[in-house]
Motif scaffolding. Sequence first.
Motif, mmCIF file in Angstrom:
data_model
loop_
_atom_site.group_PDB
_atom_site.id
_atom_site.type_symbol
_atom_site.label_atom_id
_atom_site.label_comp_id
_atom_site.label_asym_id
_atom_site.label_seq_id
_atom_site.Cartn_x
_atom_site.Cartn_y
_atom_site.Cartn_z
ATOM 1 N N TYR B 36 85.350 -48.972 -111.879
ATOM 2 C CA TYR B 36 84.704 -50.286 -111.858
ATOM 3 C C TYR B 36 85.464 -51.232 -110.919
ATOM 4 C CZ TYR B 36 83.045 -54.835 -113.501
ATOM 5 O OH TYR B 36 82.526 -56.108 -113.561
ATOM 6 N N ILE B 135 78.075 -50.577 -109.279
ATOM 7 C CA ILE B 135 78.666 -51.354 -110.375
ATOM 8 C C ILE B 135 77.760 -51.302 -111.616
ATOM 9 C CG2 ILE B 135 79.289 -53.706 -111.104
ATOM 10 C CD1 ILE B 135 80.068 -54.169 -108.057
ATOM 11 N N GLU B 138 78.126 -48.055 -113.441
ATOM 12 C CA GLU B 138 79.408 -47.955 -114.163
ATOM 13 C C GLU B 138 79.361 -48.777 -115.460
ATOM 14 O OE1 GLU B 138 81.509 -45.715 -112.798
ATOM 15 O OE2 GLU B 138 82.596 -45.884 -114.669
ATOM 16 N N VAL B 139 78.812 -50.001 -115.368
ATOM 17 C CA VAL B 139 78.715 -50.861 -116.561
ATOM 18 C C VAL B 139 77.836 -50.204 -117.628
ATOM 19 C CG1 VAL B 139 77.765 -53.052 -117.402
ATOM 20 C CG2 VAL B 139 79.148 -53.019 -115.333
#
Lengths: 109, 157
Positions: B36, B135, B138-139
């Motif tokens: 991240y 991103i 990943e979150v």
Amino acid sequence: MSKFDDFFSGVVDGVKDIAKGDLKSLLDAGREDAEAFLENSKTQLKRWTEKLAAGTLDKEEFTDLVEGRVELAKMFALTQAGISAARIQRFRDKLIKLVIDKAFSIFLL
Amino acid sequence: MSIAYRGARRAFALLAVLAFLSGCAPLISEFNADAYKNATTLKAETLALVDKSGEAYATRRIEVETLTTKIDAAYEYAAGLPANQITAQQWQILRNPEGRLYGSFVRIWRTRGKVGDEYRVEKKAQLAEAYDLIICLEVNKKESKSCSSIAAAGPKE
């Protein structure tokens, strides 16, 4: 009704609740993101063609941006595939936990 | 069919499903704080570099090469994590020197010497969006969130 029947119906009801929350939100969020991506694509393409016509973007720059958008579409599809995998994984983990918790609460208490 | 037989069949089916589920390999890697951080930091560094692309490439060559190395390292890191092929593929598309995202931006800057104002603005937004997709994935390995809300909360283009 036997203890096992209680356990089984408890698991089935729990699965319905998990599926309603996790799997429905998966479909809703995916649709929302896809709509936003398509809307952005439309807006950007319109702006780029206007800039091409005005001469502030040349042919090479315009082509690069359009082809870059295609690459972004591939990345978007990968993101959605990954998000689906993560949610299905969480659903699987909750399902296993549900079965174990139900078994403990019905057969051991 | 006796009640006992039906109960036993259900129990067997449930156990079979459980055994199958618990034995399955992970579908995707866990959230990784370093991955991240790589994506968010490199997003900021890439956008800052794009801002400088109105200047001569020769004066920024070392910065470009340094950033390219960092992006390659982020790809290698992602590719080395188990069950992380999807994220690694995203980094590969972003960094590909023959591709149309970071690769073409560097190519155009290098061959032309400088990048035009409008192209710079548009390419910066495009690269920001590419990082936002990495991103967002990943979150979502940690918790479900829509990509639009994550992009809106992140560093601005």
